[in-house]
Design a protein around this motif. Sequence first.
Motif, PDB file in Angstrom:
ATOM      1  N   SER A  93       0.814  -1.219   0.000  1.00  0.00           N
ATOM      2  CA  SER A  93       0.000   0.000   0.000  1.00  0.00           C
ATOM      3  C   SER A  93       0.850   1.273   0.000  1.00  0.00           C
ATOM      4  N   GLU A 111       7.688  -3.096  -5.893  1.00  0.00           N
ATOM      5  CA  GLU A 111       6.478  -3.917  -5.747  1.00  0.00           C
ATOM      6  C   GLU A 111       6.275  -4.722  -7.038  1.00  0.00           C
ATOM      7  N   GLY A 139      11.683  -7.554  -6.693  1.00  0.00           N
ATOM      8  CA  GLY A 139      12.604  -7.038  -5.680  1.00  0.00           C
ATOM      9  C   GLY A 139      13.605  -8.057  -5.182  1.00  0.00           C
ATOM     10  N   ILE A 213       7.759 -13.500  -3.739  1.00  0.00           N
ATOM     11  CA  ILE A 213       7.691 -14.297  -4.968  1.00  0.00           C
ATOM     12  C   ILE A 213       8.613 -13.694  -6.016  1.00  0.00           C
TER      13      ILE A 213
HETATM   14  N1  SAH Z   1       4.991  -2.742   3.200  1.00  0.00           N
HETATM   15  C1  SAH Z   1       3.623  -2.989   2.763  1.00  0.00           C
HETATM   16  C2  SAH Z   1       3.179  -4.396   3.077  1.00  0.00           C
HETATM   17  C3  SAH Z   1       3.343  -5.218   1.913  1.00  0.00           C
HETATM   18  S1  SAH Z   1       2.901  -6.907   1.975  1.00  0.00           S
HETATM   19  C4  SAH Z   1       2.669  -1.972   3.336  1.00  0.00           C
HETATM   20  O1  SAH Z   1       3.073  -1.208   4.208  1.00  0.00           O
HETATM   21  O2  SAH Z   1       1.514  -1.932   2.885  1.00  0.00           O
HETATM   22  C5  SAH Z   1       4.193  -7.546   0.971  1.00  0.00           C
HETATM   23  C6  SAH Z   1       4.231  -7.085  -0.450  1.00  0.00           C
HETATM   24  O3  SAH Z   1       5.345  -7.712  -1.076  1.00  0.00           O
HETATM   25  C7  SAH Z   1       3.026  -7.462  -1.294  1.00  0.00           C
HETATM   26  O4  SAH Z   1       2.455  -6.305  -1.809  1.00  0.00           O
HETATM   27  C8  SAH Z   1       3.620  -8.340  -2.402  1.00  0.00           C
HETATM   28  O5  SAH Z   1       2.984  -8.167  -3.665  1.00  0.00           O
HETATM   29  C9  SAH Z   1       5.053  -7.866  -2.432  1.00  0.00           C
HETATM   30  N2  SAH Z   1       6.030  -8.774  -3.042  1.00  0.00           N
HETATM   31  C10 SAH Z   1       6.119 -10.111  -2.947  1.00  0.00           C
HETATM   32  N3  SAH Z   1       7.173 -10.573  -3.648  1.00  0.00           N
HETATM   33  C11 SAH Z   1       7.782  -9.474  -4.196  1.00  0.00           C
HETATM   34  C12 SAH Z   1       8.926  -9.273  -5.029  1.00  0.00           C
HETATM   35  N4  SAH Z   1       9.684 -10.288  -5.458  1.00  0.00           N
HETATM   36  N5  SAH Z   1       9.249  -8.020  -5.392  1.00  0.00           N
HETATM   37  C13 SAH Z   1       8.499  -6.962  -4.977  1.00  0.00           C
HETATM   38  N6  SAH Z   1       7.405  -7.080  -4.201  1.00  0.00           N
HETATM   39  C14 SAH Z   1       7.052  -8.328  -3.806  1.00  0.00           C
END
Ligand code: SAH
Length: 230
Positions: A93, A111, A139, A213
């Motif tokens: 978010s 993201e 990421g 992922i």
């Molecule tokens: N920090 C966020 C919480 C995110 S939940 C907040 O404050 O709202 C974790 C997030 O990691 C998810 O949106 C998911 O889509 C993302 N994510 C998972 N694997 C990822 C990757 N390899 N690279 C980037 N984002 C990733």
Amino acid sequence: MYDRDFDFAVMRATMVMAQLKERGIHDTAVLNAMNIVPRERFVTEPYKAYAYKDGPLPIPANQTISQPYIAALMISLLNLNPTDRVLEIGAGSGYAAAVISHIARHVYAVERHAALVDYARECLTALSYKNITLLHGDGTLGWPQFAPYDAIIVAAGGPAVPPALRDQLVIGGRLVMPVGHEQRKQRLVRLYRLGQDEFSEKDYGPVAFVPLIGAKGWPMREARKSEPRP
Ligand code: SAH
């Protein structure tokens, strides 16, 4: 007179006191930032009333915004300085990026879901944040263009710390990430980069994050099995 923003401000201050201070978060920069960022602006309408509850909340693309305590704990473990440039993996978010942006110089937030990049951008633009750059991509490969970073925070759980993230830390830099062999159960780990090839590592207990992922995280198909069905 009913003033919704006032109610949220009271709930936010209560959250900082009851969920953070009382549980041992003492970093004043983190407490101040958590007392400023309006978490209700990062969740969708049906969840706004629960914005300061003591747990994670759903955001689009089947993902979650972390529990306030866990976000504050991870950010405190980064030991941020006002001049730091920070990489966040898993912008979601944009909430955690907003909190960090009050403490550090600049946040680069990656993201993998394009829909969430748009969502975070809308939330952050509406609140006029200027020192956050959102990036769409995997990421687990870090973000070489702006490396090295003083601190890296990973907001999703992976099987191991991706090598690119170790490489993209300055010497003296800190990384916080949930690491675990199971997709939804991890240990919170903090790495310190002590030298070119030297890292210290400490465990901060059990946590439960959505899966990381990507090329150096969990493969997409396996991860889907344990994700809730839409
Ligand atoms: N920090 C966020 C919480 C995110 S939940 C907040 O404050 O709202 C974790 C997030 O990691 C998810 O949106 C998911 O889509 C993302 N994510 C998972 N694997 C990822 C990757 N390899 N690279 C980037 N984002 C990733």
